[in-house]
Motif scaffolding. Structure first.
Motif, PDB file in Angstrom:
ATOM      1  N   PRO A   1     -20.077 -21.246 -12.307  1.00  0.00           N
ATOM      2  CA  PRO A   1     -19.961 -22.706 -12.240  1.00  0.00           C
ATOM      3  C   PRO A   1     -20.698 -23.332 -11.061  1.00  0.00           C
ATOM      4  N   TYR A   2     -21.111 -22.512 -10.073  1.00  0.00           N
ATOM      5  CA  TYR A   2     -21.646 -23.061  -8.816  1.00  0.00           C
ATOM      6  C   TYR A   2     -23.133 -22.807  -8.609  1.00  0.00           C
ATOM      7  N   GLY A   3     -23.789 -22.130  -9.545  1.00  0.00           N
ATOM      8  CA  GLY A   3     -25.152 -21.669  -9.321  1.00  0.00           C
ATOM      9  C   GLY A   3     -26.142 -22.753  -8.963  1.00  0.00           C
ATOM     10  N   GLN A   4     -25.953 -23.971  -9.481  1.00  0.00           N
ATOM     11  CA  GLN A   4     -26.909 -25.045  -9.199  1.00  0.00           C
ATOM     12  C   GLN A   4     -26.655 -25.712  -7.852  1.00  0.00           C
ATOM     13  N   LEU A   5     -25.613 -25.304  -7.156  1.00  0.00           N
ATOM     14  CA  LEU A   5     -25.254 -25.953  -5.896  1.00  0.00           C
ATOM     15  C   LEU A   5     -25.767 -25.185  -4.679  1.00  0.00           C
ATOM     16  N   ARG A   6     -26.886 -24.499  -4.817  1.00  0.00           N
ATOM     17  CA  ARG A   6     -27.477 -23.780  -3.681  1.00  0.00           C
ATOM     18  C   ARG A   6     -28.211 -24.771  -2.789  1.00  0.00           C
ATOM     19  N   PHE A   7     -27.881 -24.755  -1.486  1.00  0.00           N
ATOM     20  CA  PHE A   7     -28.560 -25.633  -0.535  1.00  0.00           C
ATOM     21  C   PHE A   7     -29.247 -24.865   0.585  1.00  0.00           C
ATOM     22  N   ALA A   8     -29.192 -23.532   0.554  1.00  0.00           N
ATOM     23  CA  ALA A   8     -29.892 -22.706   1.540  1.00  0.00           C
ATOM     24  C   ALA A   8     -30.140 -21.340   0.929  1.00  0.00           C
ATOM     25  N   GLY A   9     -31.099 -20.603   1.481  1.00  0.00           N
ATOM     26  CA  GLY A   9     -31.366 -19.258   0.995  1.00  0.00           C
ATOM     27  C   GLY A   9     -32.161 -19.247  -0.294  1.00  0.00           C
ATOM     28  N   ARG A  10     -32.240 -18.069  -0.901  1.00  0.00           N
ATOM     29  CA  ARG A  10     -33.098 -17.847  -2.070  1.00  0.00           C
ATOM     30  C   ARG A  10     -32.270 -17.817  -3.348  1.00  0.00           C
ATOM     31  N   SER A  11     -32.739 -18.530  -4.367  1.00  0.00           N
ATOM     32  CA  SER A  11     -32.046 -18.534  -5.655  1.00  0.00           C
ATOM     33  C   SER A  11     -32.147 -17.166  -6.316  1.00  0.00           C
ATOM     34  N   MET A  12     -31.133 -16.846  -7.119  1.00  0.00           N
ATOM     35  CA  MET A  12     -31.067 -15.549  -7.789  1.00  0.00           C
ATOM     36  C   MET A  12     -31.133 -15.750  -9.301  1.00  0.00           C
ATOM     37  N   LEU A  56     -12.070 -28.646  -5.936  1.00  0.00           N
ATOM     38  CA  LEU A  56     -12.540 -29.820  -6.667  1.00  0.00           C
ATOM     39  C   LEU A  56     -13.907 -30.251  -6.145  1.00  0.00           C
ATOM     40  N   PRO A  57     -14.787 -30.738  -7.028  1.00  0.00           N
ATOM     41  CA  PRO A  57     -16.027 -31.342  -6.536  1.00  0.00           C
ATOM     42  C   PRO A  57     -15.722 -32.672  -5.869  1.00  0.00           C
ATOM     43  N   ALA A  58     -16.678 -33.182  -5.118  1.00  0.00           N
ATOM     44  CA  ALA A  58     -16.481 -34.431  -4.385  1.00  0.00           C
ATOM     45  C   ALA A  58     -16.388 -35.611  -5.351  1.00  0.00           C
ATOM     46  N   THR A  59     -15.257 -36.330  -5.307  1.00  0.00           N
ATOM     47  CA  THR A  59     -15.084 -37.491  -6.175  1.00  0.00           C
ATOM     48  C   THR A  59     -16.127 -38.554  -5.892  1.00  0.00           C
ATOM     49  N   ASP A  60     -16.476 -38.745  -4.612  1.00  0.00           N
ATOM     50  CA  ASP A  60     -17.432 -39.795  -4.260  1.00  0.00           C
ATOM     51  C   ASP A  60     -18.848 -39.465  -4.698  1.00  0.00           C
ATOM     52  N   LEU A  61     -19.102 -38.236  -5.149  1.00  0.00           N
ATOM     53  CA  LEU A  61     -20.443 -37.869  -5.608  1.00  0.00           C
ATOM     54  C   LEU A  61     -20.537 -37.785  -7.131  1.00  0.00           C
ATOM     55  N   ILE A  62     -19.444 -38.077  -7.832  1.00  0.00           N
ATOM     56  CA  ILE A  62     -19.494 -38.110  -9.297  1.00  0.00           C
ATOM     57  C   ILE A  62     -20.326 -39.320  -9.729  1.00  0.00           C
ATOM     58  N   LYS A 118     -18.685 -29.063 -12.121  1.00  0.00           N
ATOM     59  CA  LYS A 118     -19.061 -29.075 -10.708  1.00  0.00           C
ATOM     60  C   LYS A 118     -20.304 -29.896 -10.430  1.00  0.00           C
ATOM     61  N   ILE A 119     -21.121 -30.162 -11.459  1.00  0.00           N
ATOM     62  CA  ILE A 119     -22.344 -30.937 -11.233  1.00  0.00           C
ATOM     63  C   ILE A 119     -22.272 -32.341 -11.800  1.00  0.00           C
ATOM     64  N   LEU A 120     -21.347 -32.606 -12.730  1.00  0.00           N
ATOM     65  CA  LEU A 120     -21.206 -33.958 -13.291  1.00  0.00           C
ATOM     66  C   LEU A 120     -19.797 -34.489 -13.035  1.00  0.00           C
ATOM     67  N   ALA A 121     -18.821 -34.048 -13.849  1.00  0.00           N
ATOM     68  CA  ALA A 121     -17.455 -34.537 -13.673  1.00  0.00           C
ATOM     69  C   ALA A 121     -16.483 -33.604 -14.391  1.00  0.00           C
ATOM     70  N   PRO A 122     -15.406 -33.193 -13.718  1.00  0.00           N
ATOM     71  CA  PRO A 122     -14.423 -32.325 -14.366  1.00  0.00           C
ATOM     72  C   PRO A 122     -13.795 -32.950 -15.604  1.00  0.00           C
ATOM     73  N   ALA A 123     -13.611 -34.270 -15.601  1.00  0.00           N
ATOM     74  CA  ALA A 123     -12.910 -34.923 -16.706  1.00  0.00           C
ATOM     75  C   ALA A 123     -13.694 -34.887 -18.015  1.00  0.00           C
ATOM     76  N   LEU A 124     -14.973 -34.584 -17.971  1.00  0.00           N
ATOM     77  CA  LEU A 124     -15.717 -34.404 -19.220  1.00  0.00           C
ATOM     78  C   LEU A 124     -15.169 -33.207 -19.996  1.00  0.00           C
ATOM     79  N   ARG A 125     -14.610 -32.211 -19.267  1.00  0.00           N
ATOM     80  CA  ARG A 125     -14.068 -30.988 -19.858  1.00  0.00           C
ATOM     81  C   ARG A 125     -15.082 -30.339 -20.799  1.00  0.00           C
ATOM     82  N   VAL A 126     -16.272 -30.133 -20.286  1.00  0.00           N
ATOM     83  CA  VAL A 126     -17.334 -29.489 -21.059  1.00  0.00           C
ATOM     84  C   VAL A 126     -17.805 -28.250 -20.306  1.00  0.00           C
ATOM     85  N   GLY A 127     -17.710 -27.119 -20.966  1.00  0.00           N
ATOM     86  CA  GLY A 127     -18.255 -25.866 -20.454  1.00  0.00           C
ATOM     87  C   GLY A 127     -18.970 -25.165 -21.581  1.00  0.00           C
TER      88      GLY A 127
END
Length: 394
Positions: free
Chosen positions: A206-217, A44-50, A233-242
């Protein structure tokens, strides 16, 4: 912690359902809802960061139009398809909005696979993908994952031996559960092999935008790629949008199939997501905040692993560069047995066997650093070390 046996039910399941392995992760989440358990099990993504305040603003704007509460087209609302296409440098006609990226994966499999078709997956595997391919009764071939992602050398040997996959699936960035990112060579070779042998690549990202180190691909290139993305993973799971991005003929097939599944997604949720993703200033700041905080949490986890487990059991792991997971090896330990000791000590994880297809992953486990604070992660690892000691004494 196992799923209820289908054979014990009074309802006769279909052959497709009978072939699906239950998710040990979902079962585990029910066990670890106790407030005294620090859980590193869930993905799960961090609830406190939604960004709930910004989502509320989007909801308020969108709901002022009654049309936001009406049906929409099966491909998804045009504004969101345009935003996704613009962000990823493609055309709206190559984008289909789905009820989370899991639905995109399920519909793609149903659209492209017949029973008995071969699908190649990584081992360990994303459990949701395994369940999807089992549900369409595909023949699943698993390749042990490498530090560079899918084992393209072994894949090439299989192709030379006459194996003809219809789909090759991989989580390209910060693999769930293995944490690795596919190298440039792996991506390029996958595209070349797909072009030569005519299979489809499902690039689950689902995780590509969550890079915090290294080189993007860059994404996997080529015309035989179906790329899945998500707002969860970047906004909120409850939106249910993919969404999925693919050639227009694939999008057309999946859209037709989608009409028989749920007709269309939520116009309201899709327009809210378009409002959020289309606000570049907000998204830049928000994603930067996510990366910064996940970097802090990953550092707290790995630091505690070295301090509390390094000398005790020779823990092995790759330093996370993004995503939400750390994949560990505890040499000589059975992590399925360790889990019972861990829950008693007040901490939870997912044993490696939950992700195994053919590989022996009994000494592996997956930890998520996303949902706990740095202090909680430090305490969680201390409890895990206690469980290791208890198992050793036993």
């Amino acid at each position: 912690m196992s799923s209820p046996s289908l054979s014990s039910s009074t309802v006769r399941p279909s052959r497709a359902l009978s072939s699906i392995r239950g998710s040990a992760i979902r079962d585990l989440l029910r066990v670890t809802e106790r407030p005294d358990v620090l859980s590193m099990a869930g993905g799960l993504p961090a609830t406190d960061l939604i960004p709930s305040d910004r989502i509320a603003e989007a909801a308020s704007r969108v709901i002022s139009e009654a049309s936001a509460l009406q049906y929409t087209v099966s491909a998804g609302v045009r504004p969101l398809r345009e935003v996704v296409a613009d962000r990823d440098g493609t055309h709206p006609e190559r984008v289909l909005i789905t009820h989370g990226s899991q639905q995109a994966l399920f519909l793609s499999a149903q659209a492209l696979l017949d029973p008995g078709d071969t699908v190649i997956v990584d081992d360990p595997v994303y459990v949701g993908a395994l369940q999807v391919f089992q549900s369409v009764r595909a023949e699943i071939v698993a390749l042990p994952i490498t530090a560079e992602g899918t084992d393209v050398d072994r894949l090439e040997r299989l192709l030379s031996d006459g194996v003809r996959p219809r789909i090759v699936h991989t989580v390209s960035n910060f693999h769930n559960p293995a944490g690795v990112t596919a190298s440039a060579r792996t991506r390029r070779r996958l595209a070349e092999l797909a072009a030569d042998h005519g299979f489809w690549i499902i690039e689950d990202d689902p995780y590509g935008q969550l890079r915090f180190a290294g080189r993007s691909m860059d994404p996997i290139p080529g015309d035989r790629v179906i790329r899945l993305g998500s707002a969860s993973k970047i906004l909120a799971p409850a939106l249910r949008v993919g969404w999925l991005q693919a050639s227009p003929d694939v999008v057309e097939l999946v859209e037709l199939l989608r009409q028989g599944a749920d007709l269309c997604g939520s116009t309201f949720a899709q327009l809210m997501t378009a409002d959020l993703l289309g606000d570049s200033d907000f998204m830049t700041a928000h994603v930067s905040d996510l990366r910064r905080e996940y970097a802090r949490r990953a550092a707290a986890l790995t630091g505690a692993l070295r301090t509390d487990l390094g000398a005790v059991c020779g823990v092995e792991f790759i330093e996370p560069e993004g995503g939400m997971f750390c994949w560990l090896r505890l040499p000589g330990l059975d992590t399925a047995i360790l889990l019972d000791h861990a829950v008693r000590a007040g901490v939870a994880f997912v044993p490696g066997a939950a992700f195994a297809v053919d590989a022996g992953l009994g000494d592996r486990l997956r930890l998520s650093f996303a949902t706990l604070s740095p202090d909680q992660l430090t305490e969680a690892v201390r409890r895990l070390a206690t469980a290791v000691h208890d198992l050793g004494r036993g």
